[in-house]
Design a protein around this motif. Structure first.
Motif, short mmCIF file in Angstrom:
data_model
loop_
_atom_site.label_atom_id
_atom_site.label_comp_id
_atom_site.label_asym_id
_atom_site.label_seq_id
_atom_site.Cartn_x
_atom_site.Cartn_y
_atom_site.Cartn_z
N LEU A 160 27.47 42.61 13.94
CA LEU A 160 28.53 42.44 12.95
C LEU A 160 29.67 41.67 13.60
CD1 LEU A 160 29.43 43.16 10.08
CD2 LEU A 160 30.46 45.22 11.02
N THR A 161 29.95 40.48 13.08
CA THR A 161 31.02 39.65 13.61
C THR A 161 32.12 39.61 12.57
OG1 THR A 161 29.42 38.31 14.81
CG2 THR A 161 31.61 37.37 14.49
N ILE A 162 33.33 39.91 12.98
CA ILE A 162 34.46 39.96 12.06
C ILE A 162 35.54 39.01 12.52
CG2 ILE A 162 36.25 41.44 11.07
CD1 ILE A 162 34.36 43.80 11.52
N SER A 163 36.00 38.17 11.62
CA SER A 163 37.10 37.27 11.88
C SER A 163 38.30 37.79 11.11
CB SER A 163 36.74 35.85 11.42
OG SER A 163 37.83 35.00 11.62
N ILE A 164 39.38 38.08 11.82
CA ILE A 164 40.56 38.65 11.18
C ILE A 164 41.59 37.55 10.93
CG2 ILE A 164 42.43 40.33 11.39
CD1 ILE A 164 40.55 41.98 13.15
N PRO A 165 41.96 37.35 9.67
CA PRO A 165 42.92 36.28 9.36
C PRO A 165 44.34 36.65 9.78
CG PRO A 165 42.37 37.52 7.39
CD PRO A 165 41.51 38.06 8.50
N MET A 203 52.82 46.78 11.41
CA MET A 203 51.43 47.18 11.28
C MET A 203 50.91 46.61 9.97
SD MET A 203 49.96 50.97 11.46
CE MET A 203 48.27 51.35 11.52
N GLN A 204 49.70 46.13 9.99
CA GLN A 204 49.10 45.50 8.83
C GLN A 204 47.71 46.08 8.61
OE1 GLN A 204 48.57 41.31 9.34
NE2 GLN A 204 47.91 40.97 7.26
N THR A 205 47.35 46.36 7.36
CA THR A 205 46.01 46.82 7.03
C THR A 205 45.25 45.65 6.44
OG1 THR A 205 46.82 49.05 6.58
CG2 THR A 205 44.67 48.46 5.66
N VAL A 206 44.08 45.38 6.97
CA VAL A 206 43.25 44.29 6.49
C VAL A 206 41.93 44.88 6.01
CG1 VAL A 206 42.08 42.15 7.15
CG2 VAL A 206 44.29 42.72 8.17
N HIS A 207 41.58 44.61 4.77
CA HIS A 207 40.31 45.07 4.22
C HIS A 207 39.37 43.88 4.15
CE1 HIS A 207 41.60 49.08 2.82
NE2 HIS A 207 42.78 48.49 2.81
N LEU A 208 38.20 44.01 4.76
CA LEU A 208 37.22 42.94 4.78
C LEU A 208 35.87 43.49 4.38
CD1 LEU A 208 38.05 41.46 8.30
CD2 LEU A 208 38.75 40.50 6.11
N LYS A 209 35.02 42.63 3.86
CA LYS A 209 33.62 42.95 3.65
C LYS A 209 32.83 42.04 4.56
CE LYS A 209 34.22 44.35 -1.10
NZ LYS A 209 33.94 44.07 -2.50
N ALA A 210 31.87 42.60 5.26
CA ALA A 210 31.09 41.81 6.20
C ALA A 210 29.63 42.22 6.11
CB ALA A 210 31.61 42.03 7.62
N THR A 211 28.76 41.31 6.50
CA THR A 211 27.32 41.56 6.50
C THR A 211 26.81 41.40 7.91
OG1 THR A 211 27.17 40.67 4.27
CG2 THR A 211 25.12 40.84 5.49
N SER A 212 26.02 42.35 8.35
CA SER A 212 25.47 42.26 9.70
C SER A 212 24.31 41.27 9.71
CB SER A 212 25.01 43.64 10.18
OG SER A 212 24.02 44.15 9.31
N ASP A 266 46.71 46.10 19.05
CA ASP A 266 45.92 47.32 19.05
C ASP A 266 45.12 47.27 17.75
OD1 ASP A 266 46.96 48.43 21.41
OD2 ASP A 266 48.72 49.15 20.33
N VAL A 267 43.82 47.46 17.85
CA VAL A 267 42.95 47.34 16.68
C VAL A 267 42.26 48.68 16.44
CG1 VAL A 267 40.95 46.15 15.70
CG2 VAL A 267 42.57 44.90 17.15
#
Length: 85
Positions: free
Chosen positions: A16-21, A1-10, A30-31
Motif C-alpha cells: 500500500l503506497t500512500i501519497s499525502i497532499p 494538526m491536519q486530518t487527511v482522509h484517503l482511499k487507497a488500493t493495495s 509525526d504521522v
C-alpha cells in the motif's frame, strides 16, 4: 494538526503506497496512520453504481408503494414549524 482522509488500493503484492497532499518540503511530521479494510465494497465503477441504482428503482416500483417528494415534504414541515413561532 491536519486530518487527511484517503482511499487507497493495495497492489497485487499487498503493498500500500500512500501519497499525502499538501506536505511542506523539508519539514518533519509525526504521522498517525489507521488502516481500515473496506470489506464488503462491491461497486468500484460508475457503471456498477448505476446498475445498483436501477435495480433499487425497479424493486421500489415493483413494491407498489408510492414515495413522496422529500424536498417538498421538508419545505412543508419547515413552513409548518416556522408558523408556530
Amino acid at each position: 494538526m491536519q486530518t487527511v482522509h484517503l482511499k487507497a488500493t493495495s497492489s497485487a503484492e499487498g503493498q500500500l503506497t500512500i501519497s499525502i497532499p499538501n506536505a511542506q518540503p523539508n519539514e518533519q511530521y509525526d504521522v498517525v496512520l489507521v488502516l481500515q479494510q473496506r470489506s464488503g465494497v462491491k461497486y468500484q465503477t460508475m457503471e456498477e453504481y448505476s446498475k445498483l441504482a436501477d435495480e433499487i428503482r425497479e424493486r421500489l416500483a415493483a413494491s407498489g408503494r408510492t414515495f413522496g417528494d422529500s424536498v417538498e415534504d421538508l419545505r412543508e414541515l419547515r413552513e409548518e414549524r416556522m408558523s408556530q413561532w
